[in-house]
Motif scaffolding. Structure first.
Motif, mmCIF file in Angstrom:
data_model
loop_
_atom_site.group_PDB
_atom_site.id
_atom_site.type_symbol
_atom_site.label_atom_id
_atom_site.label_comp_id
_atom_site.label_asym_id
_atom_site.label_seq_id
_atom_site.Cartn_x
_atom_site.Cartn_y
_atom_site.Cartn_z
ATOM 1 N N UNK A 6 2.018 17.639 6.421
ATOM 2 C CA UNK A 6 0.957 16.791 5.068
ATOM 3 C C UNK A 6 1.723 15.910 4.715
ATOM 4 N N UNK A 7 3.376 15.209 5.041
ATOM 5 C CA UNK A 7 3.584 14.455 4.718
ATOM 6 C C UNK A 7 3.546 12.973 5.538
ATOM 7 N N UNK A 8 2.726 13.714 6.239
ATOM 8 C CA UNK A 8 2.322 12.849 7.744
ATOM 9 C C UNK A 8 0.963 12.104 7.314
ATOM 10 N N UNK A 9 0.349 13.209 6.311
ATOM 11 C CA UNK A 9 -1.220 12.081 6.342
ATOM 12 C C UNK A 9 -1.158 11.184 5.821
ATOM 13 N N UNK A 10 -2.667 9.861 5.543
ATOM 14 C CA UNK A 10 -2.140 8.475 5.014
ATOM 15 C C UNK A 10 -3.157 8.879 4.110
ATOM 16 N N UNK A 11 -3.322 7.963 2.879
ATOM 17 C CA UNK A 11 -4.195 7.392 1.943
ATOM 18 C C UNK A 11 -4.217 6.571 1.487
ATOM 19 N N UNK A 12 -5.341 6.075 1.545
ATOM 20 C CA UNK A 12 -5.695 4.425 1.689
ATOM 21 C C UNK A 12 -6.236 4.294 -0.083
ATOM 22 N N UNK A 13 -5.462 3.317 -1.272
ATOM 23 C CA UNK A 13 -6.335 2.871 -1.830
ATOM 24 C C UNK A 13 -6.977 1.464 -2.788
ATOM 25 N N UNK A 14 -6.591 0.842 -0.835
ATOM 26 C CA UNK A 14 -6.957 -0.840 -1.433
ATOM 27 C C UNK A 14 -7.571 -1.105 0.551
ATOM 28 N N UNK A 15 -7.767 -2.029 0.258
ATOM 29 C CA UNK A 15 -8.189 -2.613 1.813
ATOM 30 C C UNK A 15 -6.843 -2.381 2.733
ATOM 31 N N UNK A 16 -7.202 -2.374 4.268
ATOM 32 C CA UNK A 16 -6.025 -1.891 4.671
ATOM 33 C C UNK A 16 -6.119 -3.296 6.307
ATOM 34 N N UNK A 17 -5.043 -3.101 6.592
ATOM 35 C CA UNK A 17 -4.741 -3.647 8.126
ATOM 36 C C UNK A 17 -4.886 -2.201 9.538
ATOM 37 N N UNK A 18 -5.402 -3.077 10.262
ATOM 38 C CA UNK A 18 -5.125 -2.148 11.967
ATOM 39 C C UNK A 18 -4.059 -1.591 11.694
ATOM 40 N N UNK A 19 -2.865 -2.456 11.446
ATOM 41 C CA UNK A 19 -0.832 -1.852 12.036
ATOM 42 C C UNK A 19 -0.962 -0.738 11.067
ATOM 43 N N UNK A 20 -1.740 -0.716 9.673
ATOM 44 C CA UNK A 20 -0.812 0.405 8.866
ATOM 45 C C UNK A 20 -2.181 1.688 9.316
ATOM 46 N N UNK A 21 -2.869 1.910 9.672
ATOM 47 C CA UNK A 21 -3.838 3.567 10.122
ATOM 48 C C UNK A 21 -3.731 3.346 11.683
ATOM 49 N N UNK A 22 -3.069 2.556 12.478
ATOM 50 C CA UNK A 22 -2.605 3.139 14.092
ATOM 51 C C UNK A 22 -1.898 4.336 14.104
ATOM 52 N N UNK A 23 -2.821 4.503 14.938
ATOM 53 C CA UNK A 23 -1.964 6.236 15.187
ATOM 54 C C UNK A 23 -1.672 7.106 14.314
ATOM 55 N N UNK A 24 -2.372 7.492 13.254
ATOM 56 C CA UNK A 24 -2.430 7.969 11.798
ATOM 57 C C UNK A 24 -3.494 9.011 11.566
ATOM 58 N N UNK A 25 -3.786 9.673 10.786
ATOM 59 C CA UNK A 25 -4.547 10.418 10.098
ATOM 60 C C UNK A 25 -4.472 10.086 9.080
ATOM 61 N N UNK A 26 -6.371 9.717 8.785
ATOM 62 C CA UNK A 26 -6.093 9.649 7.122
ATOM 63 C C UNK A 26 -6.570 10.934 5.914
ATOM 64 N N UNK A 27 -5.913 11.266 5.443
ATOM 65 C CA UNK A 27 -7.010 12.525 4.414
ATOM 66 C C UNK A 27 -7.671 12.203 3.314
ATOM 67 N N UNK A 28 -8.794 12.155 3.295
ATOM 68 C CA UNK A 28 -9.608 11.571 2.590
ATOM 69 C C UNK A 28 -11.170 11.791 2.846
ATOM 70 N N UNK A 29 -11.273 11.806 1.683
ATOM 71 C CA UNK A 29 -12.733 11.405 2.398
ATOM 72 C C UNK A 29 -13.471 10.589 2.465
ATOM 73 N N UNK A 30 -14.061 10.635 3.483
ATOM 74 C CA UNK A 30 -14.459 9.263 4.304
ATOM 75 C C UNK A 30 -15.750 7.844 3.502
ATOM 76 N N UNK A 31 -16.251 9.088 2.571
ATOM 77 C CA UNK A 31 -17.045 7.431 1.603
ATOM 78 C C UNK A 31 -16.578 7.047 0.571
ATOM 79 N N UNK A 32 -15.093 7.764 0.172
ATOM 80 C CA UNK A 32 -14.585 6.674 -0.905
ATOM 81 C C UNK A 32 -13.442 6.024 -0.152
ATOM 82 N N UNK A 33 -13.922 5.761 1.363
ATOM 83 C CA UNK A 33 -12.606 4.944 1.484
ATOM 84 C C UNK A 33 -13.114 3.790 2.622
#
Length: 350
Positions: free
Chosen positions: A50-77
């Protein structure tokens, strides 16, 4: 855009108490048959992944999410995702069926409603695609709405039909054992590596030339084989089941072999692969095994943690069942293949 138009959260009965905390154990370790190889989570593993999962709260760049799993509702991000960074977009959305996905469920809509739902988020996703990017969208035989939407926004290149041999028979209809994948591109300039996805088949009619030599096939100690170019009919796939090491409890998990075909055909080494409905992580796992960058979005935390566990396992085991020696093999050819590093246990009949 809210996902409330499609998803409904189910209440689940907690089954475990640890340090006074109720834990959801829907996908945690259960008692299974000795030969069952389904990937599960212990409570401790879930806490760690669970500690490896990512959440977005603002516009991000590709390097911030490279090789990551985003745990969120797609429609909210959707508005937070970077633009023009994706080489290959693989989309496996809920089909227009009533279906439960662990903590969430999807409710069947009218055909018009599904088409409207699909187009609203699909158009927003396309901003992530490079001008040379490719898109693959999964659907069933009733999802003609997907094709109509794709043709309005992309260049439709083909439709793949693949055999899903699982499924119940029907007494008053044909058994439904196939699914479709629409292949489209952002432009006429795109990657397609036909030589990377050839299928190795047994030779039924071993034709020879005037000198008696094999014509377009080869003799081996394990039989006679021919390499064939890929077609849009795939009959060499097997839906993961309990004795396969890639299997999870996700109800609509795609085979790693299916993703390997798509990733090898429509991307290059180090390209960026994006799966907005990641499920239990097959797209990210295969991308890692094949040397691509990846990111996935998944609403369910259990599936996100299963993904992270599979990614961890992929660090030491890069085998893909049914893909060996740089080619894809037909089903039921395990006995004819040479062992790789003496590890026949990592191979499969499929």
């Amino acid at each position: 855009m809210s996902s409330k138009v499609s998803y409904k959260t189910r209440k689940k009965k907690p089954l475990l108490v640890k340090d006074g905390t109720l834990l959801d154990t829907t996908l945690l370790v259960k008692k299974r048959a000795p030969r069952n190889r389904t990937i599960t989570l212990s409570p401790e593993e879930k806490e760690g992944y669970r500690t490896k999962l990512v959440k977005l709260s603002a516009p991000t760049s590709p390097d911030k999410i490279t090789n990551k799993t985003i745990h969120q509702d797609l429609f909210n991000i959707l508005d937070f995702l970077p633009t023009h960074f994706v080489d290959l977009l693989f989309i496996d959305p809920p089909y227009n069926l009533t279906k439960e996905f662990n903590s969430n469920s999807f409710r069947e809509m009218s055909s018009a409603g599904y088409k409207n739902w699909f187009e609203k988020w699909f158009v927003k996703l396309l901003k992530t695609l490079k001008s040379t990017g490719s898109v693959y969208v999964c659907g069933d035989w009733r999802s003609y709405a997907i094709q109509e939407v794709i043709e309005r926004h992309l260049i439709l290149q083909n439709r793949i039909a693949w055999e899903r041999e699982k499924g119940r028979g029907a007494k008053s209809n044909w058994k439904n054992c196939s699914e479709d994948i629409w292949f489209a591109t952002a432009s006429n300039h795109f990657t397609f590596n036909a030589d990377a996805v050839k299928l190795k088949r047994k030779v039924i009619a071993p034709y020879t030339d005037s000198n008696g030599q094999p014509k377009d096939w080869e003799k081996t100690d394990n039989g006679n084989y021919r390499l064939t170019h890929p077609s849009n009919i795939w009959t060499d796939l097997t839906v993961p089941f309990w004795s396969m090491p890639e299997n999870t409890d996700h109800p609509t998990q795609k085979p790693e072999k299916l993703l390997a075909k798509i990733i090898l055909a429509s991307s290059k080494a180090n390209d960026f692969i994006f799966d907005p409905f990641l499920g239990s992580g097959t797209t990210s796992v295969v991308a890692r095994k094949l040397g691509r960058k990846y990111v996935g979005v998944e609403i369910d935390e259990d599936y996100c943690c299963i993904t992270e566990k599979r990614l961890h396992l992929a660090e030491s085991d890069k085998t893909i069942q049914g893909y060996q020696d740089g080619v894809f093999w037909e089903r039921n050819t395990l006995q004819d293949r040479k062992k790789i590093n003496g590890r026949s246990d990592t191979l499969s009949l499929f």
